[in-house]
Design a protein around this motif. Sequence first.
Motif, PDB file in Angstrom:
ATOM      1  N   UNK A   5       0.804  -1.217   0.000  1.00 20.79           N
ATOM      2  CA  UNK A   5       0.000   0.000   0.000  1.00 20.79           C
ATOM      3  C   UNK A   5       0.842   1.274   0.000  1.00 20.79           C
ATOM      4  N   UNK A   8       1.987   1.754  -3.388  1.00 24.56           N
ATOM      5  CA  UNK A   8       0.908   2.268  -4.236  1.00 24.56           C
ATOM      6  C   UNK A   8       0.965   3.789  -4.235  1.00 24.56           C
ATOM      7  N   UNK A   9       1.099   4.367  -3.041  1.00 24.42           N
ATOM      8  CA  UNK A   9       1.151   5.828  -2.942  1.00 24.42           C
ATOM      9  C   UNK A   9       2.389   6.384  -3.655  1.00 24.42           C
ATOM     10  N   UNK A  12       1.810   6.217  -7.363  1.00 28.36           N
ATOM     11  CA  UNK A  12       0.838   7.228  -7.795  1.00 28.36           C
ATOM     12  C   UNK A  12       1.475   8.621  -7.801  1.00 28.36           C
ATOM     13  N   UNK A  16       1.786  11.100 -10.977  1.00 28.09           N
ATOM     14  CA  UNK A  16       1.284  12.483 -10.945  1.00 28.09           C
ATOM     15  C   UNK A  16       2.390  13.481 -11.285  1.00 28.09           C
ATOM     16  N   UNK A  44      -2.692   5.347 -16.636  1.00 25.64           N
ATOM     17  CA  UNK A  44      -3.794   4.804 -15.849  1.00 25.64           C
ATOM     18  C   UNK A  44      -3.822   3.279 -15.912  1.00 25.64           C
TER      19      UNK A  44
ATOM     20  N   UNK B  27      -9.751   6.414  -2.661  1.00 23.76           N
ATOM     21  CA  UNK B  27      -9.076   6.189  -3.949  1.00 23.76           C
ATOM     22  C   UNK B  27      -8.306   4.867  -3.885  1.00 23.76           C
ATOM     23  N   UNK B  28      -7.719   4.639  -2.739  1.00 26.51           N
ATOM     24  CA  UNK B  28      -6.902   3.427  -2.611  1.00 26.51           C
ATOM     25  C   UNK B  28      -7.762   2.174  -2.431  1.00 26.51           C
ATOM     26  N   UNK B  29      -8.871   2.318  -1.712  1.00 25.86           N
ATOM     27  CA  UNK B  29      -9.753   1.168  -1.450  1.00 25.86           C
ATOM     28  C   UNK B  29     -11.162   1.516  -1.955  1.00 25.86           C
ATOM     29  N   UNK B  68      -8.852   5.848  -9.887  1.00 26.35           N
ATOM     30  CA  UNK B  68      -7.395   6.014  -9.868  1.00 26.35           C
ATOM     31  C   UNK B  68      -7.056   7.499  -9.829  1.00 26.35           C
ATOM     32  N   UNK B  69      -5.867   7.774  -9.311  1.00 29.17           N
ATOM     33  CA  UNK B  69      -5.413   9.168  -9.259  1.00 29.17           C
ATOM     34  C   UNK B  69      -5.340   9.758 -10.664  1.00 29.17           C
TER      35      UNK B  69
END
Lengths: 72, 459
Positions: A5, A8-9, A12, A16, A44, B27-29, B68-69
């Motif tokens: 997780x 994931x950030x 992302x 961005x 995406x 957004x994540x979940x 998604x972002x």
Amino acid sequence: MVLIKPLFDDLERVKLNFLKTCEKLVAAGRLEKEEFKDIEVLLDQMEEYEDQEFRSELGKISKGLSDFLDWE
Amino acid sequence: MSSTNKLLTLDIPMDLDAERQILGILIKYPAQVDRVIDRLRPAHFYDLAHRRIYEIILDLYNKQGRISYTQIYSRLRNDPITDSPAELLIALTESFVALSELEPSVAILLHKEGVRRLVKASETIKELALDPNQHDLEEIQARAQEIIFAATQKQNVYGEEAKSLLEVLNKCYLNLLQRREGLAGSYGLSVRYPSLDGMTTGFKKKDLIILAARPSMGKTALALNMAVNVAKRDIPVLIFSLEMDDEQVGDRIVLGELFSYKRDGEYAVTSYEYQTKLSDEQFRLTQQVFSELYHLSISIVDKRGLTIPEIKAKARKFKAEHPDLGLVVIDYLQLIKPPAESNRSWTLIVGEMVRELRDLAGELDVPIILLSQLNRGVESRENKRPMLSDLRDSGNIEEFADVVMFLYREDYYYPELAKESGTEGLVEIIFAKQRKGPTGTVQLRFMKEYTRFIEEYPS
């Protein structure tokens, strides 16, 4: 899960930041608007590609941008 | 520091960190959207950009279930709400928190938004009260109550929580047992006219009952008779009389009771005598009727030109003072003052007013009897019995009503025929619509002089 997780950030955030850079390139006239839209779609769906595959897809959209990135 | 200045220095209630945490988690979940969607509205987010992101999240989730972002970034890029969508979204990725933080963050947002609504309501009330163009204190008070009520209502996105069938059936079963045992309250509100009660099994709480007729058919008389019958069982009744003043209503109630006193087969006090001069004996008898009526819990609001917000405010206040309020009567719809500065059609305005009264019945948990005039269209037909379509001409009244009752007197239109057929003095109560019961017609006898309806038993 605990490890994934936060990654994931991070990923992302990279996407961005990459889009932000692309936007600047569009503003500078170094990237076409259509190319930018295709890049948005590709990013995406990034998780669906292997690294090389992604690089190849990106190259199809913008050769210059693909070369610009260091994927190794 | 004065209390006003103290208030001004306080921050607007908000928590931007909690807003970011909720967005980041959703957004994540994405599956967590289902957990919050029925409680969290975009307006719960104070920051407008956050609000927009939440709207996008809901839209994406509803359309494809995936968020998604990058997709949110694409939507925000051409949105004037922000100049820098990337920075805004990067800030969300940096506010990483555990999934377990979702509920506490949602609770914070609900609380903050509730407090903001109260603050906004108090500001609006202050502006309203200080507006030099507002002169009518009662109108200001009614409006203020409306504003506070709206600000303190729970704001669920999709209405009440869904109830399980088990929960619903439990209530139905309990009602069934009560009916079987003949317990009080297991039916609706009896108006003590067996033929009417037989049709309705009592007027149900939360129901809007339309009692409509052409003038002189006895609408007000029947409504008052029912109100007195209810109040005689110590059930409080509230009457809005927009046509007659309190004394006229009072006289009608007294007359309605006087009819039952007879001497040597004649009425002891006629309507004419009551309204002119009474003998000593008649006076003593009438005093007796007054004493019987004094204790009845009937309250009358006789102000003309009441608006719907004023009616609602007065009814709410009455309910707060009389929690066991059993019935509200409004006489009559066409005399309620419509909202000012409305460019909508009359049909829509009336429909909206009726809908608001139905909602009021639900809110107060009592039946509301709303009297309504019928237009002349009825009289252009050979059969002058009113029909549901007669209501449609004056707005979509019927749509919002749970029960529609019409009154029809044959002796009013065809006196000779009524004399021949023995229907003189009889009034047909036509149940044209009943959501929870049958439609059909029953008859009552109308003692016009006493404005009193009585049950007509077959000879």
